[in-house]
Design a protein around this motif. Structure first.
Motif, PDB file in Angstrom:
ATOM      1  N   ALA A   1       0.834  -1.209   0.000  1.00 13.40           N
ATOM      2  CA  ALA A   1       0.000   0.000   0.000  1.00 13.40           C
ATOM      3  C   ALA A   1       0.868   1.259   0.000  1.00 13.40           C
ATOM      4  CB  ALA A   1      -0.920   0.007   1.216  1.00 13.40           C
ATOM      5  N   ALA A   2       1.942   1.261   0.771  1.00 12.62           N
ATOM      6  CA  ALA A   2       2.835   2.426   0.814  1.00 12.62           C
ATOM      7  C   ALA A   2       3.539   2.602  -0.526  1.00 12.62           C
ATOM      8  CB  ALA A   2       3.850   2.277   1.938  1.00 12.62           C
ATOM      9  N   LEU A   3       3.931   1.506  -1.152  1.00 11.20           N
ATOM     10  CA  LEU A   3       4.578   1.594  -2.461  1.00 11.20           C
ATOM     11  C   LEU A   3       3.601   2.106  -3.514  1.00 11.20           C
ATOM     12  CD1 LEU A   3       7.120   1.160  -4.119  1.00 11.20           C
ATOM     13  CD2 LEU A   3       6.383  -1.177  -4.519  1.00 11.20           C
ATOM     14  N   ARG A   4       2.349   1.708  -3.413  1.00 11.02           N
ATOM     15  CA  ARG A   4       1.331   2.200  -4.335  1.00 11.02           C
ATOM     16  C   ARG A   4       1.149   3.709  -4.199  1.00 11.02           C
ATOM     17  NH1 ARG A   4      -3.018  -0.480  -2.519  1.00 11.02           N
ATOM     18  NH2 ARG A   4      -1.880  -2.379  -2.899  1.00 11.02           N
ATOM     19  N   ARG A   5       1.138   4.204  -2.952  1.00  7.03           N
ATOM     20  CA  ARG A   5       1.019   5.654  -2.732  1.00  7.03           C
ATOM     21  C   ARG A   5       2.249   6.392  -3.253  1.00  7.03           C
ATOM     22  NH1 ARG A   5      -1.337   3.831   2.149  1.00  7.03           N
ATOM     23  NH2 ARG A   5       0.643   4.065   3.232  1.00  7.03           N
ATOM     24  N   LEU A   6       3.434   5.825  -3.021  1.00  6.59           N
ATOM     25  CA  LEU A   6       4.663   6.434  -3.533  1.00  6.59           C
ATOM     26  C   LEU A   6       4.659   6.450  -5.055  1.00  6.59           C
ATOM     27  CD1 LEU A   6       7.537   7.532  -3.049  1.00  6.59           C
ATOM     28  CD2 LEU A   6       8.315   5.149  -3.110  1.00  6.59           C
ATOM     29  N   ASP A   7       4.197   5.379  -5.670  1.00  2.07           N
ATOM     30  CA  ASP A   7       4.123   5.294  -7.121  1.00  2.07           C
ATOM     31  C   ASP A   7       3.164   6.343  -7.671  1.00  2.07           C
ATOM     32  OD1 ASP A   7       4.686   4.050  -9.669  1.00  2.07           O
ATOM     33  OD2 ASP A   7       2.677   3.183  -9.561  1.00  2.07           O
TER      34      ASP A   7
ATOM     35  N   VAL B   1      11.410  11.424 -12.581  1.00  2.00           N
ATOM     36  CA  VAL B   1      10.572  11.329 -11.384  1.00  2.00           C
ATOM     37  C   VAL B   1       9.384  10.397 -11.635  1.00  2.00           C
ATOM     38  CG1 VAL B   1       9.011  12.636  -9.877  1.00  2.00           C
ATOM     39  CG2 VAL B   1      11.265  13.535 -10.425  1.00  2.00           C
ATOM     40  N   GLY B   2       8.765  10.532 -12.793  1.00  2.00           N
ATOM     41  CA  GLY B   2       7.610   9.694 -13.106  1.00  2.00           C
ATOM     42  C   GLY B   2       7.958   8.223 -13.247  1.00  2.00           C
ATOM     43  N   GLY B   3       9.139   7.936 -13.711  1.00  2.00           N
ATOM     44  CA  GLY B   3       9.551   6.544 -13.896  1.00  2.00           C
ATOM     45  C   GLY B   3      10.386   5.985 -12.763  1.00  2.00           C
ATOM     46  N   ALA B   4      10.544   6.731 -11.697  1.00  2.00           N
ATOM     47  CA  ALA B   4      11.426   6.321 -10.603  1.00  2.00           C
ATOM     48  C   ALA B   4      10.976   5.039  -9.910  1.00  2.00           C
ATOM     49  CB  ALA B   4      11.554   7.443  -9.586  1.00  2.00           C
ATOM     50  N   THR B   5       9.703   4.755  -9.896  1.00  2.00           N
ATOM     51  CA  THR B   5       9.213   3.603  -9.138  1.00  2.00           C
ATOM     52  C   THR B   5       8.898   2.390 -10.019  1.00  2.00           C
ATOM     53  OG1 THR B   5       6.969   4.457  -9.257  1.00  2.00           O
ATOM     54  CG2 THR B   5       8.256   5.039  -7.304  1.00  2.00           C
ATOM     55  N   ILE B   6       9.266   2.444 -11.275  1.00  2.00           N
ATOM     56  CA  ILE B   6       8.929   1.347 -12.186  1.00  2.00           C
ATOM     57  C   ILE B   6       9.551   0.025 -11.746  1.00  2.00           C
ATOM     58  CG2 ILE B   6       9.278   0.472 -14.530  1.00  2.00           C
ATOM     59  CD1 ILE B   6       8.950   3.309 -15.532  1.00  2.00           C
ATOM     60  N   PHE B   7      10.778   0.068 -11.301  1.00  2.00           N
ATOM     61  CA  PHE B   7      11.505  -1.171 -11.011  1.00  2.00           C
ATOM     62  C   PHE B   7      11.499  -1.537  -9.529  1.00  2.00           C
ATOM     63  CE2 PHE B   7      13.437   0.685 -14.823  1.00  2.00           C
ATOM     64  CZ  PHE B   7      13.140  -0.339 -15.704  1.00  2.00           C
ATOM     65  N   LEU B   8      10.668  -0.873  -8.719  1.00  2.00           N
ATOM     66  CA  LEU B   8      10.616  -1.168  -7.289  1.00  2.00           C
ATOM     67  C   LEU B   8       9.576  -2.241  -6.991  1.00  2.00           C
ATOM     68  CD1 LEU B   8      10.813   2.412  -5.747  1.00  2.00           C
ATOM     69  CD2 LEU B   8      12.656   0.811  -6.200  1.00  2.00           C
ATOM     70  N   ASP B   9       9.912  -3.132  -6.077  1.00  2.00           N
ATOM     71  CA  ASP B   9       9.002  -4.175  -5.608  1.00  2.00           C
ATOM     72  C   ASP B   9       8.870  -4.050  -4.100  1.00  2.00           C
ATOM     73  OD1 ASP B   9       8.638  -5.441  -8.100  1.00  2.00           O
ATOM     74  OD2 ASP B   9      10.537  -6.499  -7.855  1.00  2.00           O
TER      75      ASP B   9
END
Length: 58
Positions: free
Chosen positions: A8-14, A47-55
């Protein structure tokens, strides 16, 4: 890459990074920043693509 965030936190960060990137791109495309528009547009892409590769951590 795994990050110590809940799903959920990663979704908000994304969502926040995508909105910030979109805002920067919109400002850059408007051209009101003159010679800084290109740099701001590139920053929006990063900035927009910063979270693409995070799990999220499990």
């Amino acid at each position: 890459m795994r990050v110590p965030l809940s799903p959920a936190a990663l979704r908000r960060l994304d969502l926040a990074s995508k909105l910030a990137g979109l805002l920067l791109l919109a400002v850059a495309l408007e051209g009101s920043l003159g010679s800084w528009s290109l740099l701001v547009g590139l920053a929006g892409l990063v900035v927009g693509g910063a979270t693409i590769f995070l799990d999220p951590a499990k």
